[in-house]
Motif scaffolding. Structure first.
Motif, mmCIF file in Angstrom:
data_model
loop_
_atom_site.group_PDB
_atom_site.id
_atom_site.type_symbol
_atom_site.label_atom_id
_atom_site.label_comp_id
_atom_site.label_asym_id
_atom_site.label_seq_id
_atom_site.Cartn_x
_atom_site.Cartn_y
_atom_site.Cartn_z
ATOM 1 N N PRO B 195 0.822 -1.219 0.000
ATOM 2 C CA PRO B 195 0.000 0.000 0.000
ATOM 3 C C PRO B 195 0.857 1.271 0.000
ATOM 4 O O PRO B 195 0.507 2.257 -0.661
ATOM 5 C CB PRO B 195 -0.792 -0.111 1.310
ATOM 6 N N GLY B 196 1.979 1.228 0.726
ATOM 7 C CA GLY B 196 2.861 2.388 0.756
ATOM 8 C C GLY B 196 3.382 2.725 -0.633
ATOM 9 O O GLY B 196 3.399 3.885 -1.053
ATOM 10 N N LEU B 197 3.758 1.691 -1.355
ATOM 11 C CA LEU B 197 4.252 1.879 -2.717
ATOM 12 C C LEU B 197 3.123 2.396 -3.613
ATOM 13 O O LEU B 197 3.317 3.283 -4.451
ATOM 14 C CB LEU B 197 4.803 0.552 -3.257
ATOM 15 N N GLY B 198 1.923 1.851 -3.388
ATOM 16 C CA GLY B 198 0.763 2.292 -4.151
ATOM 17 C C GLY B 198 0.465 3.768 -3.926
ATOM 18 O O GLY B 198 0.155 4.503 -4.866
ATOM 19 N N TRP B 202 0.531 6.825 -6.504
ATOM 20 C CA TRP B 202 -0.658 7.681 -6.600
ATOM 21 C C TRP B 202 -0.255 9.154 -6.680
ATOM 22 O O TRP B 202 -0.646 9.882 -7.588
ATOM 23 C CB TRP B 202 -1.511 7.439 -5.360
ATOM 24 N N THR B 203 0.592 9.559 -5.706
ATOM 25 C CA THR B 203 0.989 10.973 -5.679
ATOM 26 C C THR B 203 1.839 11.327 -6.900
ATOM 27 O O THR B 203 1.745 12.427 -7.418
ATOM 28 C CB THR B 203 1.768 11.306 -4.398
ATOM 29 N N LEU B 204 2.639 10.382 -7.352
ATOM 30 C CA LEU B 204 3.474 10.652 -8.534
ATOM 31 C C LEU B 204 2.596 10.820 -9.775
ATOM 32 O O LEU B 204 2.778 11.750 -10.562
ATOM 33 C CB LEU B 204 4.482 9.516 -8.747
ATOM 34 N N GLY B 205 1.619 9.915 -9.912
ATOM 35 C CA GLY B 205 0.743 9.975 -11.079
ATOM 36 C C GLY B 205 -0.057 11.270 -11.117
ATOM 37 O O GLY B 205 -0.267 11.861 -12.178
ATOM 38 N N VAL B 206 -0.490 11.739 -9.939
ATOM 39 C CA VAL B 206 -1.322 12.940 -9.886
ATOM 40 C C VAL B 206 -0.473 14.208 -9.958
ATOM 41 O O VAL B 206 -0.816 15.160 -10.653
ATOM 42 C CB VAL B 206 -2.178 12.940 -8.600
ATOM 43 N N LEU B 343 8.959 5.869 -10.730
ATOM 44 C CA LEU B 343 8.551 5.612 -9.356
ATOM 45 C C LEU B 343 9.778 5.442 -8.470
ATOM 46 O O LEU B 343 9.833 5.960 -7.353
ATOM 47 C CB LEU B 343 7.671 4.357 -9.305
ATOM 48 N N GLU B 344 10.768 4.742 -8.990
ATOM 49 C CA GLU B 344 12.001 4.524 -8.227
ATOM 50 C C GLU B 344 12.637 5.863 -7.858
ATOM 51 O O GLU B 344 13.041 6.084 -6.721
ATOM 52 C CB GLU B 344 12.967 3.668 -9.072
ATOM 53 N N LYS B 345 12.672 6.771 -8.834
ATOM 54 C CA LYS B 345 13.241 8.104 -8.562
ATOM 55 C C LYS B 345 12.368 8.849 -7.557
ATOM 56 O O LYS B 345 12.859 9.533 -6.657
ATOM 57 C CB LYS B 345 13.356 8.905 -9.862
ATOM 58 N N ALA B 346 11.043 8.701 -7.733
ATOM 59 C CA ALA B 346 10.116 9.412 -6.853
ATOM 60 C C ALA B 346 10.294 8.976 -5.402
ATOM 61 O O ALA B 346 10.212 9.788 -4.483
ATOM 62 C CB ALA B 346 8.674 9.163 -7.301
ATOM 63 N N LEU B 347 10.566 7.693 -5.192
ATOM 64 C CA LEU B 347 10.742 7.197 -3.816
ATOM 65 C C LEU B 347 11.909 7.913 -3.149
ATOM 66 O O LEU B 347 11.833 8.265 -1.967
ATOM 67 C CB LEU B 347 10.992 5.687 -3.817
ATOM 68 N N ALA B 349 12.963 10.940 -3.874
ATOM 69 C CA ALA B 349 12.537 12.319 -3.616
ATOM 70 C C ALA B 349 11.636 12.386 -2.387
ATOM 71 O O ALA B 349 11.760 13.280 -1.544
ATOM 72 C CB ALA B 349 11.812 12.875 -4.837
ATOM 73 N N ILE B 350 10.728 11.397 -2.264
ATOM 74 C CA ILE B 350 9.810 11.379 -1.125
ATOM 75 C C ILE B 350 10.586 11.158 0.178
ATOM 76 O O ILE B 350 10.368 11.850 1.172
ATOM 77 C CB ILE B 350 8.740 10.273 -1.303
ATOM 78 N N ALA B 351 11.516 10.202 0.140
ATOM 79 C CA ALA B 351 12.315 9.928 1.338
ATOM 80 C C ALA B 351 13.093 11.168 1.755
ATOM 81 O O ALA B 351 13.178 11.499 2.940
ATOM 82 C CB ALA B 351 13.266 8.759 1.085
ATOM 83 N N ALA B 352 13.642 11.886 0.775
ATOM 84 C CA ALA B 352 14.406 13.106 1.070
ATOM 85 C C ALA B 352 13.492 14.147 1.701
ATOM 86 O O ALA B 352 13.862 14.824 2.666
ATOM 87 C CB ALA B 352 15.028 13.653 -0.214
ATOM 88 N N GLU B 353 12.278 14.265 1.173
ATOM 89 C CA GLU B 353 11.320 15.248 1.692
ATOM 90 C C GLU B 353 10.931 14.899 3.131
ATOM 91 O O GLU B 353 10.843 15.775 3.986
ATOM 92 C CB GLU B 353 10.078 15.216 0.793
ATOM 93 N N LEU B 354 10.727 13.616 3.417
ATOM 94 C CA LEU B 354 10.325 13.197 4.765
ATOM 95 C C LEU B 354 11.460 13.364 5.769
ATOM 96 O O LEU B 354 11.227 13.646 6.934
ATOM 97 C CB LEU B 354 9.877 11.724 4.756
ATOM 98 N N ALA B 355 12.694 13.189 5.302
ATOM 99 C CA ALA B 355 13.832 13.247 6.218
ATOM 100 C C ALA B 355 14.256 14.691 6.482
ATOM 101 O O ALA B 355 14.947 14.956 7.458
ATOM 102 C CB ALA B 355 15.000 12.450 5.648
ATOM 103 N N SER B 356 13.856 15.606 5.619
ATOM 104 C CA SER B 356 14.325 16.994 5.778
ATOM 105 C C SER B 356 13.666 17.679 6.968
ATOM 106 O O SER B 356 12.576 17.346 7.343
ATOM 107 C CB SER B 356 14.052 17.794 4.509
#
Lengths: 544, 356
Positions: B195-198, B202-206, B343-347, B349-356
């Motif tokens: 679900p996390g990957l989904g 989702w956010t990447l597609g939108v 998606l791999e790249k997006a993950l 970016a998301i991890a970087a955003e969450l860790a900042s």
């Protein structure tokens, strides 16, 4: 001189068993390693370079080091008073405190995390209480979802290691030095800092290092409480192996993690070699005394309160949840045994049996391998830096071991309970080997010299002198391994044996199917099993 | 000094030590030898004896999952036993398939979803087979033109809302990031759960290019990111937060077994990511005919009707009658698809955003 001859078959059996156990100890780590690190050589160094250039690798390493350091310091603070109480004082509830130590061990981290949430969480017991009493609008306690939550959970999860290891040594510390200091007018505080703690240093160093390593390779707790703070290497390995199915990256990360842990283990081994104090005469346990004076009673009460809140709070929350049922079409809550009933209807009895068999097998393998290695190294005269060899396995994280096993024995071959027991025994190795090693090194040299003078053979000495004297330490390691096995779901999830699922696996399946309260009930059964092992060990060691 | 005495008194005599070392060495050699692969047995003509071996994920094989009923059904139809081997999660089913490539122990791999499918296709571990029931599967649920994977159920990820804890739920993915939902959302880690990957997809597609910006805002809404669905959903039902990532079908469970409709799936105008789960025949199986019979059975009405209340997903055959509790399970529109590489790249970016 008849006795040694009569026992020769027993000695041969012992020697054969010892060699087998030593081979087992080697196999535990050597078999999975090619599997875990093999992919490194398959793809050239490409995967390794890619991983080393990835900033995620280093930030997760940094975070893992930080949280492990804080966790082990807190576990030390929590475990040391417990060690003193359990080892040196007699009071009502001592046995209870002692076996309570198994609870966090025997429960999978998923449930520990849920227990913490039900107690410390935003809708947890503490916040609900404070909101009602203080008439607040917002829950006041909000430290849980941060590194503070991670550290507290790790400390509560691992403080039994400190309690046990320091307690086992403390129970047998000679009182002479403390008495001498006392007669010279030193206060109790100075005696503790100046005499007792230095005497305990080896056990404290071992226990703290183990807590550090366990926290370093922690997974679920780091994710659920620390997700917003960072991730650890273990998480990255899991992701690479299971989600990305990128074995090269998984192996590279495993290499980085193992190298870092190896460095830590090396520092620790060197430290211990320097601090090893040869003059400690061990053997007999000191009689436990009742709590003396007001100060001791107040201190014990204060500690008891803090410990009950920290350990008991989450545990009671899980216990309570196991009795809560949601029923009826109004969706109301009720109390009852329904969760347990449904649990046994879906085959928990078989699960209980499998868990018991698995845990006993694991405890046996871990204790036998640990004892053989400790004994063998001692016979070979390994001391100081040479002992580092035996510490090496500590550096190999459970994820790496499991990763290796699943690659070495893929398919259904890896699905047997024995394979799981081997993975779990490798995980319990630090505790089993440390306990046995500590016990052997506490045997007074002159006892052995006496035995040697009287002409006992090596095997004879092992059977008549070494093993009985070390039995307490070996039993301690076995109890740890038993509790770890009961609560370990990780290797079960990886190896997934067929047949009735062990309780830990059953619990995960329940939690994965909307059945949380039944999962809590399964967790309670596991906690009971683990505590039972600790209680039996306590009983046995008292009888020695 | 003590060390020295110790060794003189108790160490091995040289010969004994040599013996010990050589025994250990011999054992190592035996060990290494036993690790080497044994030669492959010749393949017999026709189907091999023994049960059909199916690798599946845990909750499929569980007592209350569809596994036991499916096994009984299979045995009744074919007279052959079915052995469901629980492999943990879907990722592990795929990992096992990749490891066994060329000499599979399993006959069928079950649980490979549309996100894992490209890896399985690329590795060539699946044998194409188009079952007779294929015509009943709507085109949008077909996983592969060659039918290397046959879909058996599907679901859509959604945010579930606890209507007793929060008065006004967010109306869209965009609103989810609004300040009023601070610390009210439980997500799952994209690195460790489906679900996390989904959700990440989702956010990447939108949001596409605006992904990092969206997550910067969303970060304040997140209470925590659980490692798996089980823990995340457990936190939600414990009342930790009123919003959680799950499936549109989740409320149906609470209606069916707890008689409560307090939990509701939120349908967002941006569409929802779907998850389609499929099974495929292991390339090189020794029981090809039996494996084909199994794939047929997955689309059989007698199995499809088991899907809603054991998997808590939708059956792929739209003609399958649904239980009343599924009135609470909404069928949402589909969110834009994303490329695996993106998606791999997006993950990251998301991890970087969450860790900042």
């Amino acid at each position: 001189m008849d006795a040694p001859r009569a026992s020769r078959p027993a000695n041969v059996l012992l020697a054969a068993g010892g060699i087998l156990a030593a081979a087992l100890a080697l196999a535990l780590f050597l078999v999975p390693l090619p599997g875990a690190f093999g992919p490194l050589f398959g793809s050239g160094a490409k995967a390794l370079i890619r991983t080393l250039n990835d900033s995620r690798t280093w930030s997760s390493l940094r975070f893992a080091l930080l949280e492990s350091l804080a966790s082990s310091v807190l576990a030390l603070a929590l475990g040391l008073p417990a060690a003193w109480l359990v080892a040196r004082r007699e009071f009502r509830g001592r046995r209870f405190l002692s076996s309570l130590g198994a609870v966090p061990f025997a429960v999978p981290p998923l449930l520990v995390a849920l227990g913490f949430v039900m107690f410390w969480g935003r809708s947890g017991a503490v916040n609900a209480f404070l909101v009602r009493v203080l008439g607040l609008d917002e829950p006041p306690v909000s430290f849980l979802y941060s590194i503070h939550g991670v550290v507290l959970a790790h400390a509560v999860y691992n403080f039994p290691i400190v309690m046990r290891m320091a307690g086992d040594l403390w129970a047998r510390l000679p009182d002479e030095q403390a008495d001498a200091a006392r007669s010279l007018g030193a206060g109790e505080g100075r005696i503790l800092l100046g005499v007792t703690l230095p005497q305990l240093a080896p056990a404290l160093a071992s226990a703290t290092s183990l807590v550090f390593l366990y926290s370093f390779s922690s997974f679920v707790i780091v994710l659920v409480f620390g997700a917003m703070a960072g991730s650890t290497l273990e998480v990255e390995i899991y992701r690479a192996a299971r989600i990305e199915v990128d074995q090269g990256r998984a192996a590279s990360l495993a290499l980085v993690g193992t190298a870092a842990a190896l460095l830590l283990v090396g520092v620790y081994a060197a430290m211990e070699a320097r601090h090893a104090s040869p003059g400690q005469s061990q053997g007999l346990r000191n009689p436990r005394k009742p709590l003396r004076g007001r100060l001791e009673r107040v201190a014990a009460l204060a500690y008891g309160t803090v410990a009950s809140i920290l350990v008991g709070g989450p545990a009671v929350s899980v216990l309570a949840a196991s009795f809560i049922e949601r029923r009826g079409f109004s969706g109301t809550f009720g109390f009852g045994l329904g969760n347990y009933r449904r649990l046994f209807e879906s085959g928990a009895l078989g699960s209980l049996g499998v868990t018991l068999v698995l845990a006993l097998t694991t405890a046996f393998i871990a204790a036998a391998a640990g004892t053989a290695a400790a004994w063998g190294l001692r016979r070979l005269g390994a001391r100081g830096p040479k002992l580092t060899f035996a510490y090496l396995p500590l550096a190999v994280s459970p994820a790496v071991i499991a990763l290796g096993w699943t690659r070495v024995v893929p398919g259904r071959g890896g699905a047997s309970l024995l394979a799981v027991a081997l993975i779990q025994a490798a995980g319990a190795w630090p505790l089993a080997w440390r306990s046995a090693h500590a016990a052997f090194s506490k045997i007074q040299g002159n006892v052995l010299d006496a035995a040697a003078t009287l002409g006992s053979s090596t095997a004879d000495r092992a059977r008549r002198v070494d093993l009985p004297l070390a039995a307490r330490g070996i039993a301690s390691g076995a109890a740890f391994a038993f509790a770890l096995s009961v609560g370990d779901a990780g290797s079960l999830i990886l190896a997934s044996p067929g047949g009735a699922p062990p309780l830990a696996l059953l619990m995960y399946r329940l939690a994965g199917s909307y059945r949380f309260n039944e999962a809590c009930a399964a967790g309670v059964l596991m906690a009971l099993l683990g505590s039972l092992a600790f209680a039996i060990r306590e009983e046995a060691s008292d009888a020695l | 000094m003590r060390t020295h005495l110790y060794r003189a008194g108790n160490g091995f005599e040289p010969r004994a030590r040599q013996l010990f070392v050589s025994i250990v060495f011999a054992l190592l050699v035996i060990l290494a030898a036993s690790c080497a692969k044994s030669p492959e047995a010749p393949r017999p003509e026709g189907d091999a004896e023994g049960p059909l071996v199916v690798y599946a994920y845990d909750s499929f094989a569980a007592e209350w999952g569809p596994g036991p009923a499916l096994a009984a059904l299979y045995e009744k139809r074919t007279g052959r036993k079915l052995e469901l081997v629980s492999k943990g999660d879907a990722g592990q089913v795929l990992a096992a398939a990749l490891l066994e490539k060329g000499a599979p122990e399993a006959d069928v791999y079950l649980g490979i979803d549309d996100r894992l499918a490209p890896r399985a296709f690329e590795a060539g571990v699946l044998e194409p087979y188009r079952p007779e029931g294929a015509a009943r599967v709507p085109a949008e649920l077909v996983m592969d033109a060659e039918w290397r994977l046959t879909p058996y159920d599907w679901g859509a990820f959604a945010i579930i809302w606890d209507s007793e804890k929060l008065a006004t739920p967010p109306g869209s993915l965009a609103e989810l990031a609004a300040p009023e939902y601070g610390k009210k959302l439980i997500l799952m880690d994209a690195r460790t759960s489906t679900p996390g990957l989904g959700f990440a997809a989702w956010t990447l597609g939108v949001y596409g290019e605006g992904l990092s910006e969206y997550w910067r805002d969303l970060k304040d809404s997140i209470l925590t990111v659980a490692p798996g669905w089980d823990l995340g959903y457990g936190l939600f039902t414990s009342g930790e937060a009123p919003l959680v990532l799950s499936y549109t079908t989740s409320p149906a469970y609470h209606v069916e077994y707890e008689g409560t409709d307090r939990y509701k799936a939120l349908v967002f105008p941006e569409g929802h990511p779907w998850q389609i789960e499929g099974a495929g025949i292991a390339r090189g199986t020794r029981r090809p005919a039996a494996a084909r019979a199994f794939i047929e059975l997955l689309l059989d009405p007698e199995f499809q009707i088991l899907v809603p209340t054991t998997q808590w997903m939708y059956p792929v055959d739209p003609a399958t009658p649904l239980p009343a509790s599924f009135d609470a399970a909404l069928k949402p529109g589909r969110a834009p698809a994303v490329e695996p590489d993106d998606l791999e790249k997006a993950l990251g970016a998301i991890a970087a955003e969450l860790a900042s």
